[in-house]
Design a protein around this motif. Structure first.
Motif, short mmCIF file in Angstrom:
data_model
loop_
_atom_site.label_atom_id
_atom_site.label_comp_id
_atom_site.label_asym_id
_atom_site.label_seq_id
_atom_site.Cartn_x
_atom_site.Cartn_y
_atom_site.Cartn_z
N LEU A 75 0.83 -1.21 0.00
CA LEU A 75 0.00 0.00 0.00
C LEU A 75 0.86 1.25 0.00
N VAL A 76 1.93 1.25 0.78
CA VAL A 76 2.83 2.41 0.82
C VAL A 76 3.48 2.60 -0.56
N ALA A 77 3.94 1.50 -1.17
CA ALA A 77 4.57 1.58 -2.50
C ALA A 77 3.56 2.07 -3.54
N ALA A 78 2.34 1.57 -3.47
CA ALA A 78 1.30 1.99 -4.43
C ALA A 78 0.99 3.47 -4.25
N ARG A 79 0.94 3.92 -3.01
CA ARG A 79 0.65 5.34 -2.76
C ARG A 79 1.73 6.23 -3.34
N ILE A 80 2.99 5.82 -3.18
CA ILE A 80 4.10 6.61 -3.73
C ILE A 80 4.00 6.67 -5.25
N GLY A 81 3.74 5.52 -5.87
CA GLY A 81 3.62 5.48 -7.32
C GLY A 81 2.42 6.26 -7.83
N LEU A 82 1.29 6.12 -7.17
CA LEU A 82 0.09 6.85 -7.59
C LEU A 82 0.25 8.35 -7.41
N ARG A 83 0.94 8.73 -6.33
CA ARG A 83 1.13 10.16 -6.09
C ARG A 83 1.89 10.79 -7.26
N GLU A 84 2.93 10.10 -7.72
CA GLU A 84 3.71 10.61 -8.85
C GLU A 84 2.87 10.70 -10.12
N VAL A 85 2.14 9.63 -10.42
CA VAL A 85 1.33 9.59 -11.64
C VAL A 85 0.23 10.64 -11.59
N LEU A 86 -0.46 10.73 -10.46
CA LEU A 86 -1.56 11.69 -10.35
C LEU A 86 -1.06 13.13 -10.34
N ALA A 87 0.09 13.37 -9.73
CA ALA A 87 0.64 14.73 -9.72
C ALA A 87 1.02 15.17 -11.14
N ALA B 271 -2.47 15.67 -13.12
CA ALA B 271 -3.55 16.37 -12.42
C ALA B 271 -4.33 17.29 -13.35
N ALA B 272 -3.63 18.00 -14.21
CA ALA B 272 -4.31 18.93 -15.12
C ALA B 272 -5.21 18.18 -16.09
N ALA B 273 -4.74 17.06 -16.60
CA ALA B 273 -5.55 16.27 -17.54
C ALA B 273 -6.77 15.69 -16.84
N LEU B 274 -6.64 15.38 -15.57
CA LEU B 274 -7.77 14.82 -14.81
C LEU B 274 -8.67 15.91 -14.25
N GLN B 275 -8.31 17.16 -14.45
CA GLN B 275 -9.07 18.33 -13.99
C GLN B 275 -9.18 18.39 -12.47
N VAL B 276 -8.10 18.01 -11.79
CA VAL B 276 -8.02 18.15 -10.35
C VAL B 276 -6.68 18.80 -10.02
N SER B 277 -6.64 19.50 -8.92
CA SER B 277 -5.37 20.11 -8.50
C SER B 277 -4.58 19.11 -7.67
N THR B 278 -3.32 19.37 -7.50
CA THR B 278 -2.50 18.48 -6.68
C THR B 278 -2.96 18.51 -5.22
N THR B 279 -3.50 19.63 -4.78
CA THR B 279 -4.06 19.72 -3.42
C THR B 279 -5.25 18.79 -3.27
N GLU B 280 -6.09 18.73 -4.29
CA GLU B 280 -7.26 17.83 -4.24
C GLU B 280 -6.82 16.36 -4.26
N VAL B 281 -5.76 16.06 -4.98
CA VAL B 281 -5.21 14.69 -4.98
C VAL B 281 -4.70 14.35 -3.58
N ALA B 282 -3.99 15.28 -2.96
CA ALA B 282 -3.49 15.06 -1.60
C ALA B 282 -4.65 14.88 -0.62
N ASP B 283 -5.71 15.68 -0.79
CA ASP B 283 -6.89 15.54 0.06
C ASP B 283 -7.54 14.17 -0.09
N ALA B 284 -7.57 13.65 -1.30
CA ALA B 284 -8.14 12.32 -1.54
C ALA B 284 -7.31 11.26 -0.82
N PHE B 285 -5.98 11.39 -0.84
CA PHE B 285 -5.14 10.44 -0.11
C PHE B 285 -5.35 10.56 1.40
N LEU B 286 -5.57 11.77 1.89
CA LEU B 286 -5.86 11.93 3.32
C LEU B 286 -7.16 11.25 3.69
#
Length: 166
Positions: free
Chosen positions: A110-122, A125-140
């Motif tokens: 799970l930790v490894a997946a989170r690190i990988g997903l964070r990079e991909v989503l960051a 983020a623009a293509a997905l129409q979300v900000s990096t803050t919103e991605v971080a909030d989703a992980f929280l």
């Protein structure tokens, strides 16, 4: 000269690896489980998350769906990890818990997946129409779901064990 790993300075990666190694060593040991205190972890994580989430205006429907999905995925993972935690009755009505090797591997994955997903989503983020803050909030919110469901599952199992032991 330090080479960045995963976009982070080398010292930070080494610190995270040392911290993760310490957590793995700690979770491999059996320790007392206090069902009456299992509410504290979820309460602290929820409080910190509510303080950290910064609304940027009214949430869009897509964002609400992403947040709900993150919370649900975290809850499913928390229940799954708790179901792989060994709980046994100790002396004088106490409980002992120990994360199984399978559960430990799941946490590390799970930790490894989170690190990988964070990079991909960051990066996307623009293509997905979300900000990096919103991605971080989703992980929280995923962490809130994970810690809460894990606590509830362990509390239910612990309560059942104590009733059987009595």
């Amino acid at each position: 000269m330090q080479t960045p790993v995963l976009g982070l300075p080398l010292w930070m990666v080494l610190f995270a690896a040392a911290l993760l190694s310490l957590l793995v060593a700690m979770s491999a040991r059996a320790r007392p489980l206090r069902p009456g205190r299992l509410w504290m972890g979820p309460a602290l994580v929820l409080g910190a998350t509510l303080l950290a989430i910064a609304p940027e205006g009214p949430p869009r429907p897509l964002l609400v769906a992403i947040y709900a999905l993150s919370l649900a995925v975290g809850a499913a993972l928390g229940w799954w990890i708790a179901s792989h935690t060994q709980i046994r009755a100790g002396a004088a009505g106490t409980l002992i818990s120990q994360l199984s090797p399978f559960g430990l591997m799941a946490v590390l994955a799970l930790v490894a997946a989170r690190i990988g997903l964070r990079e991909v989503l960051a990066e996307n983020a623009a293509a997905l129409q979300v900000s990096t803050t919103e991605v971080a909030d989703a992980f929280l919110l995923m962490a809130v779901g994970l810690v809460s469901a894990r606590g509830v599952e362990m509390w239910l199992r612990g309560r059942r064990l104590l009733r059987r032991a009595a």
